[in-house]
Write an enzyme that holds these catalytic residues in place. Sequence first.
Site, mmCIF file in Angstrom:
data_model
loop_
_atom_site.group_PDB
_atom_site.id
_atom_site.type_symbol
_atom_site.label_atom_id
_atom_site.label_comp_id
_atom_site.label_asym_id
_atom_site.label_seq_id
_atom_site.Cartn_x
_atom_site.Cartn_y
_atom_site.Cartn_z
ATOM 1 N N ARG A 107 5.389 -13.344 9.361
ATOM 2 C CA ARG A 107 6.073 -12.095 9.050
ATOM 3 C C ARG A 107 7.379 -12.015 9.816
ATOM 4 N NH1 ARG A 107 2.335 -8.081 8.956
ATOM 5 N NH2 ARG A 107 3.730 -6.371 9.422
ATOM 6 N N LYS A 161 4.531 0.495 9.665
ATOM 7 C CA LYS A 161 4.689 1.755 8.935
ATOM 8 C C LYS A 161 4.144 2.927 9.747
ATOM 9 C CE LYS A 161 3.226 -0.009 4.911
ATOM 10 N NZ LYS A 161 2.492 -0.043 3.660
ATOM 11 N N GLU A 205 0.878 -1.160 0.000
ATOM 12 C CA GLU A 205 0.000 0.000 0.000
ATOM 13 C C GLU A 205 0.921 1.217 0.000
ATOM 14 O OE1 GLU A 205 -2.773 -0.185 3.266
ATOM 15 O OE2 GLU A 205 -3.656 1.735 2.695
HETATM 16 P P1 ATP Z 1 2.196 -2.057 7.947
HETATM 17 O O1 ATP Z 1 1.245 -2.750 8.866
HETATM 18 O O2 ATP Z 1 3.501 -1.702 8.542
HETATM 19 O O3 ATP Z 1 1.564 -0.934 7.166
HETATM 20 P P2 ATP Z 1 1.560 -3.777 5.871
HETATM 21 O O4 ATP Z 1 1.687 -5.235 5.928
HETATM 22 O O5 ATP Z 1 0.193 -3.249 6.027
HETATM 23 O O6 ATP Z 1 2.578 -3.162 6.890
HETATM 24 P P3 ATP Z 1 1.723 -3.463 3.082
HETATM 25 O O7 ATP Z 1 2.127 -2.297 2.296
HETATM 26 O O8 ATP Z 1 0.310 -3.882 3.035
HETATM 27 O O9 ATP Z 1 2.156 -3.165 4.557
HETATM 28 O O10 ATP Z 1 2.693 -4.693 2.817
HETATM 29 C C1 ATP Z 1 2.977 -5.205 1.544
HETATM 30 C C2 ATP Z 1 3.406 -6.625 1.682
HETATM 31 O O11 ATP Z 1 4.510 -6.749 2.571
HETATM 32 C C3 ATP Z 1 2.294 -7.483 2.247
HETATM 33 O O12 ATP Z 1 2.129 -8.598 1.396
HETATM 34 C C4 ATP Z 1 2.774 -7.882 3.598
HETATM 35 O O13 ATP Z 1 2.346 -9.175 3.900
HETATM 36 C C5 ATP Z 1 4.286 -7.795 3.483
HETATM 37 N N1 ATP Z 1 4.878 -7.475 4.785
HETATM 38 C C6 ATP Z 1 4.678 -6.362 5.513
HETATM 39 N N2 ATP Z 1 5.347 -6.439 6.685
HETATM 40 C C7 ATP Z 1 6.010 -7.620 6.680
HETATM 41 C C8 ATP Z 1 6.882 -8.288 7.606
HETATM 42 N N3 ATP Z 1 7.210 -7.749 8.782
HETATM 43 N N4 ATP Z 1 7.372 -9.495 7.255
HETATM 44 C C9 ATP Z 1 7.055 -10.040 6.071
HETATM 45 N N5 ATP Z 1 6.242 -9.477 5.163
HETATM 46 C C10 ATP Z 1 5.719 -8.277 5.454
HETATM 47 MG MG MG Z 2 -1.404 -3.291 4.853
#
Ligand code: ATP
Ligand code: MG
Length: 628
Positions: free
Chosen positions: A327, A337, A91
């Site tokens: 994760r 984030k 995102e």
């Molecule tokens: P945040 O909660 O920090 O915003 P998010 O998972 O919502 O992180 P996205 O932009 O939706 O952020 O993430 C894109 C991809 O990265 C998703 O497929 C997510 O599963 C993966 N991802 C995010 N954080 C991790 C992590 N700590 N370990 C492995 N994969 C991750």
């Molecule tokens: Mg997300």
Amino acid sequence: MPQPLAGAAVRKPSGAGLQAGAYNAAMSSADASPISKDPVKPSNFLRQIIEADLANGTHAQRRWGGSPGDGDHHNQGQVDVAKIRTRFPPEPNGYLHVGHAKAICLNFGLARDYEGACHLRFDDTNPEKEDQEYVDSIIDAVHWLGFGWKEADGHENLYFASNYFDFMYRAAEYLIEQGLAYVDEQSADDMKANRGDFSRPGVDSPFRSRTVAENLARFREMRDGKLPDGAAVLRAKIDMASPNINLRDPAIYRVRHAEHHNTGNQWCIYPMYTFAHPIEDALEHITHSICTLEFEDQRPFYDWLLDHLREGGLIAAPQPRQYEFSRLHLTYVITSKRKLKHLVDNGIVSGWDDPRMPTIVGLRRRGYTPQSIQAFCERIGVTKDYAWIDYSTLEGCLREDLENQAHRGMVALDPLKLELTNWAEVFGSAEHLEACELPALPHAAEGQQVPVRRFTLGREVWIEREDFAEVPPKGYKRLFPGNKVRLKGGYVIECTGCEKDAEGNVTKVLATVVPDTKSGTPGADSVKVKAAITWVGVADGVQAEVRLYDRLFTDPQPDAGGKDFLTLLNPDSLKVVTAYVEPSLANAQPDEKFQFERFGYFVADRKDHTPGKPVFNRATGLKDSWGK
Ligand code: ATP
Ligand code: MG
């Protein structure tokens, strides 16, 4: 009519990220890596799933329409040359961090290893919080890590989910027509109460029995802006008694009168993530949709939705399948984030690229290489277990990568002047400078010419303050009156005493040079010493700013278990010192990495360093110090 969904409508990101040059450079730097060349990849459950699918021909007949699109679009295409399709779907609401790096290496790595394609998809279905700055930074980060999305025919698998809004709307009307969705106008509180909980089944909404015609008319009113925010949602009609609460008629569309950065004011209803995501995967004909474990409970809905859309011929077969992995949790690091943004917005760090940040841009500025991050992701592997990875694992990967390529150099981080009082007597002039040299890489590969660094020794040198003790502690082997040491790459010297200021602080160490002991000359070893110390000549040493970074938090799990990460900040996470560095280091290019002998790996800061005013960041020490 088959509907291709990309093409002219795809938003072109600004910035240099997409230029072929940048892309090729990123790829070739990755290819040059000694680590990523390792052909032996440990297996994991995802590789086993993919290998079984390939062996069974699960996707062998799959057609690809050349761009994302509906069932007809793909069915009119050729059998896909990509054996599998994966995607990385961020995102664009922040900068990518080391957790995303794991997902990137995983998805792009699987596509690379199995002759597939990996799509970079911006999941921009949420009208708020998204920004072009983030889009550009994400493109840069994925390229920098060494991955691209261009297919052999030049087609770029770079997509924006907001280009799929038309199809998502069509899919929603299709569900309504099939009696599989209804417009619910309960208050938010009633809806919540009627959903039930783990011990209590849900209660049907009074709107659940609306006719297809009524639902269609009302949904179109939602779309046409007749209803205010929050007045109604479209819900999938599944099972209000399901033990999986996600199947109790989940909301799939909501009213939101907000301008979207891509579609402007075209829409005032937006799809929910759980509805949008499977559709995005299906339109892009993803084979293996890999996500983190939080989405495990969503999988039944993912399948429910795609089963119906495939049966209705709206999407191509075979439909994507979702697989979950755990994760990344890295000690001393937060990977949310939202929380990272808080650190930036409140000036706790200098920006998203502060070298203490676990963002890709932060790691890069800290001195991390793409190869070291790729190696880290390989090493930690992919599982479904909840586990914390020790930060030292990441540092270890960087050390391994830099060990054989970072040129060595000497510095004085806490400089103290030393004068060789017999210099003029031995060399005929107080101004005399002895040319010295040392290998820049002690372990050059076979056949590789050993690079050499040159510097001079004169009457005055900078030494490390801790290398002198007026009264030596037990076992001390460095400088104290009467003791001899070698100035590394130079001469043996004998300490004769020191000068002090009025407060008793040592201001200068005094020593004499022992003639005929220069390193590399015959007989240099005739005088035995127990220690060689690092030094920098006063005549040719260059003053430099050195930023000594340490962990940002004092707690290994700063945001676990309801802890307030803001109370756990390490007050000593940055110490700035004025150091002296040998001349070869002062000529560094921004981003160039070095091993400062005995201190660790450092990088010339990519923003602030200039050869006239050197600035170095400490990437990591020489040994693991995190546990101590
Ligand atoms: P945040 O909660 O920090 O915003 P998010 O998972 O919502 O992180 P996205 O932009 O939706 O952020 O993430 C894109 C991809 O990265 C998703 O497929 C997510 O599963 C993966 N991802 C995010 N954080 C991790 C992590 N700590 N370990 C492995 N994969 C991750
Ligand atoms: Mg997300």
